[in-house]
Structure formats: C-alpha cells, structure tokens
Design a protein around this motif. Structure first.
Motif, PDB file in Angstrom:
ATOM      1  N   ILE A  40      11.745  26.586 -46.274  1.00  0.00           N
ATOM      2  CA  ILE A  40      11.215  25.300 -46.738  1.00  0.00           C
ATOM      3  C   ILE A  40       9.859  25.131 -46.080  1.00  0.00           C
ATOM      4  N   ASP A  41       8.798  25.188 -46.899  1.00  0.00           N
ATOM      5  CA  ASP A  41       7.451  25.115 -46.331  1.00  0.00           C
ATOM      6  C   ASP A  41       6.585  24.038 -46.981  1.00  0.00           C
ATOM      7  N   THR A  42       7.188  23.213 -47.796  1.00  0.00           N
ATOM      8  CA  THR A  42       6.452  22.109 -48.416  1.00  0.00           C
ATOM      9  C   THR A  42       6.943  20.780 -47.850  1.00  0.00           C
ATOM     10  N   VAL A  43       6.023  19.860 -47.714  1.00  0.00           N
ATOM     11  CA  VAL A  43       6.350  18.540 -47.159  1.00  0.00           C
ATOM     12  C   VAL A  43       6.743  17.609 -48.300  1.00  0.00           C
ATOM     13  N   LYS A  44       7.969  17.122 -48.264  1.00  0.00           N
ATOM     14  CA  LYS A  44       8.451  16.152 -49.250  1.00  0.00           C
ATOM     15  C   LYS A  44       8.625  14.768 -48.631  1.00  0.00           C
ATOM     16  N   PHE A  45       8.556  14.705 -47.304  1.00  0.00           N
ATOM     17  CA  PHE A  45       8.726  13.445 -46.586  1.00  0.00           C
ATOM     18  C   PHE A  45       7.526  13.221 -45.671  1.00  0.00           C
ATOM     19  N   PRO A  46       6.346  12.931 -46.251  1.00  0.00           N
ATOM     20  CA  PRO A  46       5.149  12.742 -45.424  1.00  0.00           C
ATOM     21  C   PRO A  46       5.301  11.548 -44.488  1.00  0.00           C
ATOM     22  N   GLY A  47       4.739  11.692 -43.299  1.00  0.00           N
ATOM     23  CA  GLY A  47       4.821  10.621 -42.311  1.00  0.00           C
ATOM     24  C   GLY A  47       6.049  10.720 -41.425  1.00  0.00           C
ATOM     25  N   TRP A  48       6.983  11.588 -41.782  1.00  0.00           N
ATOM     26  CA  TRP A  48       8.183  11.795 -40.978  1.00  0.00           C
ATOM     27  C   TRP A  48       8.033  13.106 -40.204  1.00  0.00           C
ATOM     28  N   PRO A  49       8.758  13.270 -39.102  1.00  0.00           N
ATOM     29  CA  PRO A  49       8.695  14.531 -38.365  1.00  0.00           C
ATOM     30  C   PRO A  49       9.141  15.707 -39.255  1.00  0.00           C
ATOM     31  N   PRO A  50       8.614  16.904 -39.001  1.00  0.00           N
ATOM     32  CA  PRO A  50       8.975  18.070 -39.817  1.00  0.00           C
ATOM     33  C   PRO A  50      10.478  18.347 -39.896  1.00  0.00           C
ATOM     34  N   ASN A  51      11.231  17.953 -38.875  1.00  0.00           N
ATOM     35  CA  ASN A  51      12.681  18.185 -38.905  1.00  0.00           C
ATOM     36  C   ASN A  51      13.353  17.521 -40.099  1.00  0.00           C
ATOM     37  N   TYR A  52      12.769  16.446 -40.604  1.00  0.00           N
ATOM     38  CA  TYR A  52      13.365  15.747 -41.745  1.00  0.00           C
ATOM     39  C   TYR A  52      13.252  16.538 -43.039  1.00  0.00           C
ATOM     40  N   GLU A  53      12.401  17.555 -43.063  1.00  0.00           N
ATOM     41  CA  GLU A  53      12.256  18.361 -44.272  1.00  0.00           C
ATOM     42  C   GLU A  53      13.529  19.135 -44.594  1.00  0.00           C
ATOM     43  N   ARG A  54      14.405  19.285 -43.620  1.00  0.00           N
ATOM     44  CA  ARG A  54      15.673  19.981 -43.887  1.00  0.00           C
ATOM     45  C   ARG A  54      16.531  19.215 -44.899  1.00  0.00           C
ATOM     46  N   PHE A  55      16.246  17.926 -45.085  1.00  0.00           N
ATOM     47  CA  PHE A  55      17.010  17.159 -46.066  1.00  0.00           C
ATOM     48  C   PHE A  55      16.707  17.597 -47.499  1.00  0.00           C
ATOM     49  N   GLN A  56      15.704  18.428 -47.690  1.00  0.00           N
ATOM     50  CA  GLN A  56      15.437  18.995 -49.012  1.00  0.00           C
ATOM     51  C   GLN A  56      16.610  19.849 -49.489  1.00  0.00           C
ATOM     52  N   VAL A  57      17.420  20.304 -48.563  1.00  0.00           N
ATOM     53  CA  VAL A  57      18.574  21.128 -48.915  1.00  0.00           C
ATOM     54  C   VAL A  57      19.520  20.362 -49.845  1.00  0.00           C
TER      55      VAL A  57
END
Length: 91
Positions: A40-57
C-alpha cells in the motif's frame, strides 16, 4: 474467492534501506503460504498518520478469505514456516 493476501504500508519511500531487506522476506513468506503480496503506497487518508493507511485493506481485501497486514519494518525468517498451516489447510 482468493485465499490470502499479505499487505504492508510504505508511504513516501519510507526507510528504503530497511525495506530493501524486509520486503523480499515478506514476498518470500507470502509465496510460501500461497498468498498474494501487495504494498500500500498511496495515501487515502490525508492528514492522518501513515499507519492509518492499513485501513485500505477493508476495500482492497474484499476478494480474499484471509487479509494479513505486517508493518514494513517487520523482519522474520521465512524458512521457519510460520503460518503455513493456517492459510493453506484451513481454507
């Protein structure tokens, strides 16, 4: 439905020296257990810490029975066969 997919989050080329070690190990482990591997290398939750990108799963993993998320700095020995029975024999 596909069996399993292993995900890791790497945003903004995070720690490339470390990831050059961990990503091949993750790929090897995913292959060993018969799982796909996705970064996962795209930001879908801007303004949040990168760890939140795991919710893309939640969306990326809809076609899989098992969804596994590992931190990009997770190092392990794929020869130990951790998890082989879990993903291959239970599905």
């Amino acid at each position: 439905m596909k069996k399993a997919c292993l995900y890791t989050v790497i945003i903004d080329n995070w720690n490339p020296e470390l990831c050059s070690i961990t990503v091949p190990l993750m790929r090897a482990w995913a292959k060993m257990i018969g799982a796909d591997f996705k970064i996962i290398d795209t930001v879908k939750f801007p303004g949040w810490p990168p760890n939140y990108e795991r919710f893309q799963v939640h969306e990326l993993g809809r076609d899989y029975f098992w969804n596994i998320v590992m931190d990009a700095d997770f190092v392990f020995d794929p020869e130990k066969q951790i998890g082989r029975a879990s993903c291959r024999e239970r599905v």
